[in-house]
Design a protein around this motif. Structure first.
Motif, PDB file in Angstrom:
ATOM      1  N   PHE A 172       0.807  -1.235  -0.013  1.00 15.59           N
ATOM      2  CA  PHE A 172       0.210   0.155   0.013  1.00 15.59           C
ATOM      3  C   PHE A 172       0.853   1.038   0.094  1.00 15.59           C
ATOM      4  O   PHE A 172       1.706   1.362   1.064  1.00 15.59           O
ATOM      5  CB  PHE A 172      -0.840   0.060   1.297  1.00 15.59           C
ATOM      6  CG  PHE A 172      -1.717   0.982   1.454  1.00 15.59           C
ATOM      7  CD1 PHE A 172      -2.824   1.672   0.402  1.00 15.59           C
ATOM      8  CD2 PHE A 172      -1.654   2.221   2.557  1.00 15.59           C
ATOM      9  CE1 PHE A 172      -3.452   2.706   0.808  1.00 15.59           C
ATOM     10  CE2 PHE A 172      -2.437   3.081   2.883  1.00 15.59           C
ATOM     11  CZ  PHE A 172      -3.303   3.576   1.829  1.00 15.59           C
ATOM     12  N   ILE A 173       0.789   1.819  -1.190  1.00 21.15           N
ATOM     13  CA  ILE A 173       1.506   3.215  -1.156  1.00 21.15           C
ATOM     14  C   ILE A 173       0.493   4.374  -1.580  1.00 21.15           C
ATOM     15  O   ILE A 173       0.253   4.495  -2.909  1.00 21.15           O
ATOM     16  CB  ILE A 173       2.587   3.316  -2.071  1.00 21.15           C
ATOM     17  CG1 ILE A 173       3.640   1.873  -1.831  1.00 21.15           C
ATOM     18  CG2 ILE A 173       3.456   4.679  -2.047  1.00 21.15           C
ATOM     19  CD1 ILE A 173       4.807   1.856  -2.679  1.00 21.15           C
ATOM     20  N   PRO A 174      -0.149   5.026  -0.372  1.00 20.48           N
ATOM     21  CA  PRO A 174      -1.170   6.217  -0.915  1.00 20.48           C
ATOM     22  C   PRO A 174      -0.404   7.250  -1.593  1.00 20.48           C
ATOM     23  O   PRO A 174       0.653   7.752  -1.252  1.00 20.48           O
ATOM     24  CB  PRO A 174      -1.846   6.561   0.292  1.00 20.48           C
ATOM     25  CG  PRO A 174      -0.845   6.183   1.383  1.00 20.48           C
ATOM     26  CD  PRO A 174       0.072   4.934   0.871  1.00 20.48           C
ATOM     27  N   ARG A 175      -1.239   8.066  -2.517  1.00 17.84           N
ATOM     28  CA  ARG A 175      -0.543   9.382  -3.120  1.00 17.84           C
ATOM     29  C   ARG A 175      -1.228  10.406  -2.426  1.00 17.84           C
ATOM     30  O   ARG A 175      -2.558  10.761  -2.357  1.00 17.84           O
ATOM     31  CB  ARG A 175      -0.887   9.379  -4.511  1.00 17.84           C
ATOM     32  CG  ARG A 175      -0.437   8.633  -5.563  1.00 17.84           C
ATOM     33  CD  ARG A 175      -0.398   9.122  -6.961  1.00 17.84           C
ATOM     34  NE  ARG A 175      -0.224   8.216  -7.807  1.00 17.84           N
ATOM     35  CZ  ARG A 175      -1.077   7.647  -8.571  1.00 17.84           C
ATOM     36  NH1 ARG A 175      -2.308   7.419  -8.365  1.00 17.84           N
ATOM     37  NH2 ARG A 175      -0.736   6.763  -9.701  1.00 17.84           N
ATOM     38  N   PHE A 225       0.900  -3.485  -6.137  1.00 21.40           N
ATOM     39  CA  PHE A 225       0.915  -2.326  -5.438  1.00 21.40           C
ATOM     40  C   PHE A 225      -0.529  -1.892  -5.326  1.00 21.40           C
ATOM     41  O   PHE A 225      -1.378  -2.084  -6.364  1.00 21.40           O
ATOM     42  CB  PHE A 225       1.694  -1.117  -5.820  1.00 21.40           C
ATOM     43  CG  PHE A 225       3.226  -1.787  -5.747  1.00 21.40           C
ATOM     44  CD1 PHE A 225       3.870  -1.098  -4.740  1.00 21.40           C
ATOM     45  CD2 PHE A 225       3.939  -2.622  -6.864  1.00 21.40           C
ATOM     46  CE1 PHE A 225       5.224  -1.585  -4.724  1.00 21.40           C
ATOM     47  CE2 PHE A 225       5.127  -2.681  -6.784  1.00 21.40           C
ATOM     48  CZ  PHE A 225       5.855  -1.966  -5.604  1.00 21.40           C
ATOM     49  N   ILE A 226      -1.046  -1.387  -4.448  1.00 22.08           N
ATOM     50  CA  ILE A 226      -2.271  -0.551  -4.248  1.00 22.08           C
ATOM     51  C   ILE A 226      -2.262   1.094  -3.778  1.00 22.08           C
ATOM     52  O   ILE A 226      -1.199   1.096  -2.892  1.00 22.08           O
ATOM     53  CB  ILE A 226      -3.218  -1.488  -3.803  1.00 22.08           C
ATOM     54  CG1 ILE A 226      -4.786  -0.970  -3.760  1.00 22.08           C
ATOM     55  CG2 ILE A 226      -2.980  -1.565  -1.911  1.00 22.08           C
ATOM     56  CD1 ILE A 226      -5.862  -1.908  -3.414  1.00 22.08           C
ATOM     57  N   THR A 227      -3.040   1.739  -4.195  1.00 20.83           N
ATOM     58  CA  THR A 227      -3.020   3.065  -3.899  1.00 20.83           C
ATOM     59  C   THR A 227      -4.298   3.625  -3.411  1.00 20.83           C
ATOM     60  O   THR A 227      -5.132   2.988  -3.497  1.00 20.83           O
ATOM     61  CB  THR A 227      -2.094   4.056  -4.806  1.00 20.83           C
ATOM     62  OG1 THR A 227      -1.881   5.309  -4.348  1.00 20.83           O
ATOM     63  CG2 THR A 227      -3.054   4.171  -6.051  1.00 20.83           C
ATOM     64  N   CYS A 228      -4.226   4.811  -2.992  1.00 21.08           N
ATOM     65  CA  CYS A 228      -5.309   5.646  -3.053  1.00 21.08           C
ATOM     66  C   CYS A 228      -5.007   7.089  -3.119  1.00 21.08           C
ATOM     67  O   CYS A 228      -4.037   7.431  -2.633  1.00 21.08           O
ATOM     68  CB  CYS A 228      -6.376   5.675  -1.817  1.00 21.08           C
ATOM     69  SG  CYS A 228      -5.644   6.138  -0.127  1.00 21.08           S
ATOM     70  N   ASN A 229      -5.812   7.844  -3.779  1.00 21.82           N
ATOM     71  CA  ASN A 229      -5.457   9.375  -4.119  1.00 21.82           C
ATOM     72  C   ASN A 229      -6.128  10.316  -3.172  1.00 21.82           C
ATOM     73  O   ASN A 229      -7.515  10.481  -3.348  1.00 21.82           O
ATOM     74  CB  ASN A 229      -6.072   9.435  -5.520  1.00 21.82           C
ATOM     75  CG  ASN A 229      -4.807   8.816  -6.461  1.00 21.82           C
ATOM     76  OD1 ASN A 229      -3.923   8.902  -6.510  1.00 21.82           O
ATOM     77  ND2 ASN A 229      -5.690   8.363  -7.615  1.00 21.82           N
TER      78      ASN A 229
END
Ligand code: SF4
Length: 314
Positions: A82-85, A117-121
């Protein structure tokens, strides 16, 4: 790869670096509220920094290099990382652009690893505030909008409680007797076991009471910063500046701790050094080569200046 053991989703890995030190409680509560297991990368070390420095772009700051080292430590150990932006909370509250780029940067650096990978903006200016971003993240993981919203509410509540407790603790510490030193900097530098902890340990061993800008209520700090410099638009820098403004008359010395080369800090630290009068200020810039020996000598001399000003030394 770690499996869920009966949970609906396999484990999510979280790099223990950069904004983890600000939002880790929120992220971990969010996933746990959805019964998604979380794996954290190990505590920072020289080895993790060396790996990050080898893989990250040369021009990146130490914090970015440490972050990439933490991502590497999770490769193959979880189903998704998990790597949020974090881009902005609005026009006047921007995050450092590195936080926005790290998801794509990590995917690019590790593109041959097969790691997902997964993110959220978080990008209020483009219609994606935090609650919506986390709701979408939950939906992407296969949960309903309602479940995801509930998980977000619990996580946001946990973060708020943590921030209130930290703020209370700072006020208690400020009332203690003894030499008080304010550490001003980003949480991921001050709290990092390899970067910031040796500084805190050294100050504690010297008998100083440590106060921290990153432990104050962020909204109060941002208001104090706006009174000092209404044009500063980097959210975390605003909190560092605001924290200094709130505590500068209550402490005996201020240490500005930065990771080399940090664009936002180079501007705000310069501003603080020029504008703060009546209290000693020590800028400490940590770079890849810096060993604790040089830093210890500088802190030692700084503490002597404070003791001298307090009349404890002649
Ligand atoms: S604020 Fe500075 S230390 Fe933090 S990620 Fe940006 S450039 Fe690096």
């Amino acid at each position: 790869m770690e499996e869920t053991g009966g949970n609906r989703i396999p484990a999510i890995g979280i790099p223990r670096a950069l904004l983890y030190y600000r939002y880790g409680t929120l992220w971990e509560h969010f996933f746990r509220a959805l019964d998604v297991p979380v794996i954290l990368s190990p505590l920072s070390s020289r080895g993790i920094l060396d790996i990050g420095a080898r893989l990250a772009p040369d021009e990146g700051c130490i914090s970015l290099k440490m972050f990439i080292g933490h991502v590497e430590a999770l490769i193959g150990k979880c189903e998704r990382i998990f790597i949020p932006r974090y881009s902005n909370y609005g026009y006047t509250d921007l995050f450092c652009t590195r936080y926005e780029g790290i998801y794509d940067q990590a995917r690019n650096i590790f593109h041959t690893s097969g790691q997902r990978f997964i993110t959220c903006n978080i990008d209020v200016m483009n219609g994606s505030p935090e609650p919506k971003a986390f709701e979408q993240l939950g939906v992407e993981l296969g949960f309903s909008e309602r479940e995801s919203r509930q998980a977000w509410k619990e996580a946001a509540g946990a973060l708020e409680q943590e921030q209130r407790a930290n703020d209370r603790l700072q006020k208690e510490l400020a009332g203690k007797p003894g030499m008080k030193v304010l550490l001003a900097g980003h949480s991921y530098v001050l709290s990092d076991p390899y970067l910031g902890k040796p500084i805190r340990d050294y100050l504690e061993a010297a008998g100083a009471v440590i106060l921290r800008t990153d432990a104050l209520d962020p909204i109060t700090s941002r208001k104090a910063s706006a009174r000092f410099s209404p044009t500063c638009r980097w959210l975390v820098s605003e909190e560092v500046v605001g924290g200094v403004m709130l505590w500068k008359e209550k402490v005996d010395g201020i240490i500005l701790v930065s990771a080399f080369p940090c664009g936002p800090d180079s501007m705000t630290n310069e501003l603080l050094i020029r504008r703060i009068k009546g209290v000693p200020v020590l800028p400490l810039i940590l770079d890849i080569q810096s060993g604790m020996a040089g830093i210890e000598t500088r802190i030692e001399s700084f503490l002597d200046i404070i003791r001298f000003q307090k009349g404890e030394m002649v």
